[in-house]
Write an enzyme that holds these catalytic residues in place. Structure first.
Site, PDB file in Angstrom:
ATOM      1  N   ASP A  52      13.210  47.036  59.414  1.00  0.00           N
ATOM      2  CA  ASP A  52      13.461  46.770  60.825  1.00  0.00           C
ATOM      3  C   ASP A  52      13.850  48.069  61.505  1.00  0.00           C
ATOM      4  O   ASP A  52      14.391  48.981  60.871  1.00  0.00           O
ATOM      5  CB  ASP A  52      14.581  45.732  61.008  1.00  0.00           C
ATOM      6  CG  ASP A  52      14.621  45.159  62.425  1.00  0.00           C
ATOM      7  OD1 ASP A  52      13.600  45.247  63.137  1.00  0.00           O
ATOM      8  OD2 ASP A  52      15.669  44.646  62.818  1.00  0.00           O
ATOM      9  N   GLY A  53      13.555  48.147  62.784  1.00  0.00           N
ATOM     10  CA  GLY A  53      13.952  49.269  63.618  1.00  0.00           C
ATOM     11  C   GLY A  53      14.689  48.738  64.822  1.00  0.00           C
ATOM     12  O   GLY A  53      14.500  47.590  65.225  1.00  0.00           O
ATOM     13  N   GLU A  90      10.620  51.387  63.985  1.00  0.00           N
ATOM     14  CA  GLU A  90       9.926  50.399  63.144  1.00  0.00           C
ATOM     15  C   GLU A  90       8.984  51.117  62.169  1.00  0.00           C
ATOM     16  O   GLU A  90       8.960  50.807  60.977  1.00  0.00           O
ATOM     17  CB  GLU A  90       9.131  49.419  64.008  1.00  0.00           C
ATOM     18  CG  GLU A  90       9.965  48.538  64.918  1.00  0.00           C
ATOM     19  CD  GLU A  90      10.641  47.366  64.230  1.00  0.00           C
ATOM     20  OE1 GLU A  90      10.522  47.206  62.997  1.00  0.00           O
ATOM     21  OE2 GLU A  90      11.310  46.592  64.933  1.00  0.00           O
ATOM     22  N   ASP A 112       9.437  42.577  61.317  1.00  0.00           N
ATOM     23  CA  ASP A 112       9.381  41.779  62.551  1.00  0.00           C
ATOM     24  C   ASP A 112       8.620  42.536  63.639  1.00  0.00           C
ATOM     25  O   ASP A 112       8.615  42.129  64.793  1.00  0.00           O
ATOM     26  CB  ASP A 112      10.778  41.372  63.018  1.00  0.00           C
ATOM     27  CG  ASP A 112      11.653  42.537  63.434  1.00  0.00           C
ATOM     28  OD1 ASP A 112      11.187  43.700  63.417  1.00  0.00           O
ATOM     29  OD2 ASP A 112      12.823  42.305  63.780  1.00  0.00           O
ATOM     30  N   HIS A 167      15.430  38.247  64.486  1.00  0.00           N
ATOM     31  CA  HIS A 167      16.645  37.550  64.933  1.00  0.00           C
ATOM     32  C   HIS A 167      16.493  36.031  64.833  1.00  0.00           C
ATOM     33  O   HIS A 167      16.968  35.290  65.686  1.00  0.00           O
ATOM     34  CB  HIS A 167      17.016  37.970  66.357  1.00  0.00           C
ATOM     35  CG  HIS A 167      17.039  39.451  66.524  1.00  0.00           C
ATOM     36  ND1 HIS A 167      18.040  40.233  66.017  1.00  0.00           N
ATOM     37  CD2 HIS A 167      16.154  40.302  67.117  1.00  0.00           C
ATOM     38  CE1 HIS A 167      17.793  41.506  66.295  1.00  0.00           C
ATOM     39  NE2 HIS A 167      16.653  41.573  66.955  1.00  0.00           N
ATOM     40  N   ASP A 177      18.240  44.681  60.161  1.00  0.00           N
ATOM     41  CA  ASP A 177      18.694  44.867  61.539  1.00  0.00           C
ATOM     42  C   ASP A 177      20.121  45.417  61.555  1.00  0.00           C
ATOM     43  O   ASP A 177      20.428  46.338  62.320  1.00  0.00           O
ATOM     44  CB  ASP A 177      18.612  43.550  62.306  1.00  0.00           C
ATOM     45  CG  ASP A 177      19.051  43.702  63.750  1.00  0.00           C
ATOM     46  OD1 ASP A 177      18.361  44.436  64.500  1.00  0.00           O
ATOM     47  OD2 ASP A 177      20.084  43.128  64.132  1.00  0.00           O
TER      48      ASP A 177
END
Length: 188
Positions: A52-53, A90, A112, A167, A177
């Site tokens: 994740d970024g 990302e 994501d 999320h 995250d």
């Protein structure tokens, strides 16, 4: 039963992936997957990667996080930059995670980021590369510097991308995250 040798040394049989010592292309019927023509086959490790970024402001301070899993072993990675974008973070998460692998692996990569997963899975990045990093005439592909780093890693590893909604309670995505957000704090 058949085995397919691919140029570059990949041998695929069912859910198992093997590498061999010689890179040639042919189909063998009824041979053992462990020894092919006297050559010992080496099992490719199956690795799960979650990335994740995040960015505080876009552009702004950014962070990335990754969780790598091989069997019961797990490793967390994170980092960031003072001035960046979410898409760059990302991409960086994927690049750093794949770069951490010490040998070619079969990777299930969960992200994501539609930007990353679609660009690879739908082949957009290969089109940009073919057009000298242009999306359309007069429109350069964004983040070409990072895509140029990612493509050799995708050639080294067999990577399958899986997209998950961010999320939304996916445990590993939430952990990535948290790693990314913590990395941002180091740049404020």
């Amino acid at each position: 039963m058949f085995f397919l040798f691919l140029a570059g040394g990949g041998l695929y049989h069912g859910a198992k992936s093997y590498t061999i010592m010689k890179g040639f292309c042919r189909v063998l019927r009824g041979r053992s997957a462990d020894t092919i023509d006297g050559l010992e086959a080496e099992t490719i490790k199956q690795v799960e990667i979650f990335t994740d970024g995040a960015c505080s402001g876009n552009p702004g301070a950014g962070g990335w996080g990754a969780v790598l899993r091989f069997g019961e072993h797990e490793k967390e990675l994170s980092g960031g930059q003072a001035q960046t974008t979410n898409n760059r973070m990302e991409l960086t998460a994927v690049i750093e995670a794949l770069s951490a692998l010490k040998e070619p692996c079969s990777v299930t990569l969960t992200t994501d980021s539609k930007y990353v997963s679609d660009a690879v899975s739908k082949g957009w990045v290969y089109g940009w590369q073919k057009k000298n990093w242009m999306r359309a005439p007069g429109e350069p592909a964004k983040n070409a510097d990072l895509w140029k780093l990612l493509l050799p890693l995708l050639g080294r590893h067999k990577v399958t991308f899986h997209w998950v909604k961010g999320h939304a309670g996916h445990p590993e995505n939430e952990r990535c995250d948290a790693l990314a957000v913590a990395a941002i704090a180091r740049f404020r």
